[in-house]
Motif scaffolding. Structure first.
Motif, PDB file in Angstrom:
ATOM      1  N   LEU A  36       0.839  -1.201   0.000  1.00  0.00           N
ATOM      2  CA  LEU A  36       0.000   0.000   0.000  1.00  0.00           C
ATOM      3  C   LEU A  36       0.873   1.250   0.000  1.00  0.00           C
ATOM      4  CD1 LEU A  36      -2.346  -1.071   2.940  1.00  0.00           C
ATOM      5  CD2 LEU A  36      -2.817  -1.327   0.485  1.00  0.00           C
ATOM      6  N   PHE A  37       0.465   2.246  -0.771  1.00  0.00           N
ATOM      7  CA  PHE A  37       1.157   3.534  -0.822  1.00  0.00           C
ATOM      8  C   PHE A  37       0.110   4.648  -0.782  1.00  0.00           C
ATOM      9  CE2 PHE A  37       3.724   0.431  -2.979  1.00  0.00           C
ATOM     10  CZ  PHE A  37       5.031   0.731  -2.644  1.00  0.00           C
ATOM     11  N   ASN A  38       0.434   5.732  -0.090  1.00  0.00           N
ATOM     12  CA  ASN A  38      -0.396   6.935  -0.142  1.00  0.00           C
ATOM     13  C   ASN A  38      -0.420   7.436  -1.588  1.00  0.00           C
ATOM     14  OD1 ASN A  38      -1.399   9.563  -0.058  1.00  0.00           O
ATOM     15  ND2 ASN A  38      -0.297  10.099   1.820  1.00  0.00           N
ATOM     16  N   ALA A  39      -1.612   7.552  -2.178  1.00  0.00           N
ATOM     17  CA  ALA A  39      -1.723   7.937  -3.598  1.00  0.00           C
ATOM     18  C   ALA A  39      -1.196   9.347  -3.842  1.00  0.00           C
ATOM     19  CB  ALA A  39      -3.175   7.830  -4.062  1.00  0.00           C
ATOM     20  N   LYS A  40      -1.216  10.200  -2.819  1.00  0.00           N
ATOM     21  CA  LYS A  40      -0.772  11.596  -2.992  1.00  0.00           C
ATOM     22  C   LYS A  40       0.717  11.762  -2.708  1.00  0.00           C
ATOM     23  CE  LYS A  40      -5.215  13.773  -2.037  1.00  0.00           C
ATOM     24  NZ  LYS A  40      -6.006  12.582  -1.647  1.00  0.00           N
ATOM     25  N   ASP A  41       1.339  10.769  -2.058  1.00  0.00           N
ATOM     26  CA  ASP A  41       2.765  10.851  -1.710  1.00  0.00           C
ATOM     27  C   ASP A  41       3.250   9.441  -1.432  1.00  0.00           C
ATOM     28  OD1 ASP A  41       5.281  11.167  -0.699  1.00  0.00           O
ATOM     29  OD2 ASP A  41       4.733  12.643   0.828  1.00  0.00           O
ATOM     30  N   TRP A  67      -0.787  -0.077   9.242  1.00  0.00           N
ATOM     31  CA  TRP A  67      -0.263   1.270   9.502  1.00  0.00           C
ATOM     32  C   TRP A  67       0.857   1.621   8.518  1.00  0.00           C
ATOM     33  CZ3 TRP A  67      -1.523   4.401  13.962  1.00  0.00           C
ATOM     34  CH2 TRP A  67      -2.477   3.813  14.822  1.00  0.00           C
ATOM     35  N   SER A  68       1.072   2.940   8.358  1.00  0.00           N
ATOM     36  CA  SER A  68       2.134   3.408   7.462  1.00  0.00           C
ATOM     37  C   SER A  68       3.417   3.711   8.231  1.00  0.00           C
ATOM     38  CB  SER A  68       1.682   4.672   6.725  1.00  0.00           C
ATOM     39  OG  SER A  68       1.859   5.823   7.547  1.00  0.00           O
ATOM     40  N   ASN A  69       4.507   3.909   7.475  1.00  0.00           N
ATOM     41  CA  ASN A  69       5.789   4.347   8.042  1.00  0.00           C
ATOM     42  C   ASN A  69       5.676   5.725   8.694  1.00  0.00           C
ATOM     43  OD1 ASN A  69       5.369   5.390   5.400  1.00  0.00           O
ATOM     44  ND2 ASN A  69       7.547   5.824   5.159  1.00  0.00           N
ATOM     45  N   LYS A 162     -11.122  -1.548   4.514  1.00  0.00           N
ATOM     46  CA  LYS A 162     -11.659  -0.190   4.389  1.00  0.00           C
ATOM     47  C   LYS A 162     -10.480   0.775   4.475  1.00  0.00           C
ATOM     48  CE  LYS A 162     -15.059   2.838   6.625  1.00  0.00           C
ATOM     49  NZ  LYS A 162     -14.211   4.035   6.628  1.00  0.00           N
ATOM     50  N   PRO A 163     -10.180   1.497   3.374  1.00  0.00           N
ATOM     51  CA  PRO A 163      -9.019   2.402   3.399  1.00  0.00           C
ATOM     52  C   PRO A 163      -9.328   3.693   4.153  1.00  0.00           C
ATOM     53  CG  PRO A 163     -10.092   2.521   1.272  1.00  0.00           C
ATOM     54  CD  PRO A 163     -10.844   1.474   2.057  1.00  0.00           C
ATOM     55  N   GLU A 164      -8.276   4.258   4.738  1.00  0.00           N
ATOM     56  CA  GLU A 164      -8.414   5.505   5.501  1.00  0.00           C
ATOM     57  C   GLU A 164      -8.178   6.727   4.615  1.00  0.00           C
ATOM     58  OE1 GLU A 164      -8.625   5.929   9.205  1.00  0.00           O
ATOM     59  OE2 GLU A 164      -9.473   3.920   9.064  1.00  0.00           O
ATOM     60  N   PHE A 165      -7.546   6.530   3.455  1.00  0.00           N
ATOM     61  CA  PHE A 165      -7.338   7.622   2.488  1.00  0.00           C
ATOM     62  C   PHE A 165      -7.084   6.989   1.125  1.00  0.00           C
ATOM     63  CE2 PHE A 165      -3.518   7.004   5.156  1.00  0.00           C
ATOM     64  CZ  PHE A 165      -2.554   6.656   4.225  1.00  0.00           C
ATOM     65  N   ASP A 166      -6.968   7.814   0.083  1.00  0.00           N
ATOM     66  CA  ASP A 166      -6.743   7.283  -1.272  1.00  0.00           C
ATOM     67  C   ASP A 166      -5.379   6.608  -1.332  1.00  0.00           C
ATOM     68  OD1 ASP A 166      -9.092   8.585  -1.785  1.00  0.00           O
ATOM     69  OD2 ASP A 166      -8.239  10.030  -3.201  1.00  0.00           O
ATOM     70  N   MET A 167      -5.351   5.427  -1.901  1.00  0.00           N
ATOM     71  CA  MET A 167      -4.047   4.763  -1.963  1.00  0.00           C
ATOM     72  C   MET A 167      -3.838   3.961  -3.232  1.00  0.00           C
ATOM     73  SD  MET A 167      -4.316   2.176   1.225  1.00  0.00           S
ATOM     74  CE  MET A 167      -4.908   3.505   2.287  1.00  0.00           C
ATOM     75  N   ILE A 168      -2.569   3.665  -3.479  1.00  0.00           N
ATOM     76  CA  ILE A 168      -2.166   2.759  -4.551  1.00  0.00           C
ATOM     77  C   ILE A 168      -1.983   1.393  -3.910  1.00  0.00           C
ATOM     78  CG2 ILE A 168      -0.364   2.194  -6.230  1.00  0.00           C
ATOM     79  CD1 ILE A 168       0.289   5.328  -6.038  1.00  0.00           C
ATOM     80  N   VAL A 169      -2.635   0.403  -4.493  1.00  0.00           N
ATOM     81  CA  VAL A 169      -2.581  -0.964  -3.967  1.00  0.00           C
ATOM     82  C   VAL A 169      -1.858  -1.847  -4.974  1.00  0.00           C
ATOM     83  CG1 VAL A 169      -3.949  -2.960  -3.226  1.00  0.00           C
ATOM     84  CG2 VAL A 169      -4.783  -0.634  -2.773  1.00  0.00           C
ATOM     85  N   GLY A 170      -0.894  -2.637  -4.504  1.00  0.00           N
ATOM     86  CA  GLY A 170      -0.274  -3.686  -5.314  1.00  0.00           C
ATOM     87  C   GLY A 170      -0.682  -5.041  -4.766  1.00  0.00           C
TER      88      GLY A 170
END
Lengths: 195, 195
Positions: A36-41, A67-69, A162-170
């Motif tokens: 998972l990556f934050n789509a905006k950053d 959770w993210s880094n 359920k995502p918490e914000f827009d993201m890129i999913v692999g």
């Protein structure tokens, strides 16, 4: 609409905040690596270390968050019909097969299937983090010894995020023999606008 | 020469291939977070997921290797007088204290002490990986539940590393109450040209 990831392949796509992601094991016994990556950053991404820290558990399932880094919740797991996933082990890579399987020949891998699909989002191979390995059955004993066993998932088992914000999913249909009971099967997924 | 890292602080330095690194707990019961980067290309760095994968263990001690995200051995552990370390949990950060300790005030953290010292090597906060947490006593049960207990290390316990190539090392004297038995103590280290 159900999207189909062929055996030993992968996919990357945008998931919007108000959507849901359902990952399905259509035949049973098949692992799916998810990053998972934050789509905006895209420098903000899934972190296994942060996830185990905040969830205080090695085993991540229904009601846990990924959770993210940057110490932000990325996904809530709102259903998990199988219940066994892994967040310890890195995606299988060409090196995995060379070093652990003693196989110097070309072998498809989650790492390659992630970075090739994520390239269109300007994500480089070095940026692929340790994944959340859905349906992966990694057992550990009290001495910390790890064993990769056949997945416990049955045909039709699924996990819902359920995502918490827009993201890129692999996502991948994992390519490693030992992780998938010696067979390679597809993975299905659905992006849902509502439940 | 013994270098001294004050309580709740950190350090970053170059370690050459033919040297050795000794990390010492001078008073006992103190955690040291360690991160590693390839000195020639800092996009190669320590990977907890690759280390647990190739070493087939959650618990990393004498005779184990620390591995990079590019599936290369980075360090061999050639001695470990305490024997309990952690590679699961991310370095404590301002968010750790805000979220897990419910403390919104400023609190020193390993994350800050790593990225501030690594800045001179052009390593950004987002590039700080999950560390190898020397002397950290993280227990897990069969359900995967994690508990951070007081370190088992006694005064003078040490761990000795042999690097596989030139690298940038970041070290801390950990700042988290729960990880260090409620006290904050220094960490010592030595870069040795021979044993």
């Amino acid at each position: 609409m159900v999207e189909k990831i062929d055996k030993q392949s992968g996919r990357a796509f945008i998931l919007k905040k108000n959507q849901f992601l359902k990952v399905i094991d259509p035949l049973g016994g098949q692992v799916c690596d998810m990053v998972l990556f934050n789509a905006k950053d895209t420098r903000e991404k899934i972190s296994a270390g942060k996830t185990m820290d905040f969830e205080e558990s090695i085993l991540i399932t229904k009601s846990n968050f990924l959770w993210s880094n940057r110490s932000r919740k990325m996904m809530e797991i709102i259903e998990d019909t199988n219940g066994r996933n892994d967040i310890l082990l890195a995606p299988c890579s060409p090196d995995t097969f060379r070093i652990m399987y003693n196989n110097p020949e070309y072998h498809p891998s989650c790492f390659e299937n992630l970075y090739k699909n994520l390239a269109s989002f300007n994500i480089a191979p070095d940026d692929v983090p340790t994944a959340f390995n859905i349906f992966m059955n990694v057992q550990f004993n009290e001495k910390g010894k790890l064993s990769v066993l056949k997945p416990l998932s049955k045909a039709g088992d699924f996990i819902l995020f359920k995502p918490e914000f827009d993201m890129i999913v692999g996502l991948t249909a994992c390519s490693a023999e030992d992780s998938n009971g010696g067979t390679f099967k597809p993975i299905h997924y659905e992006v849902l606008d509502k439940l």
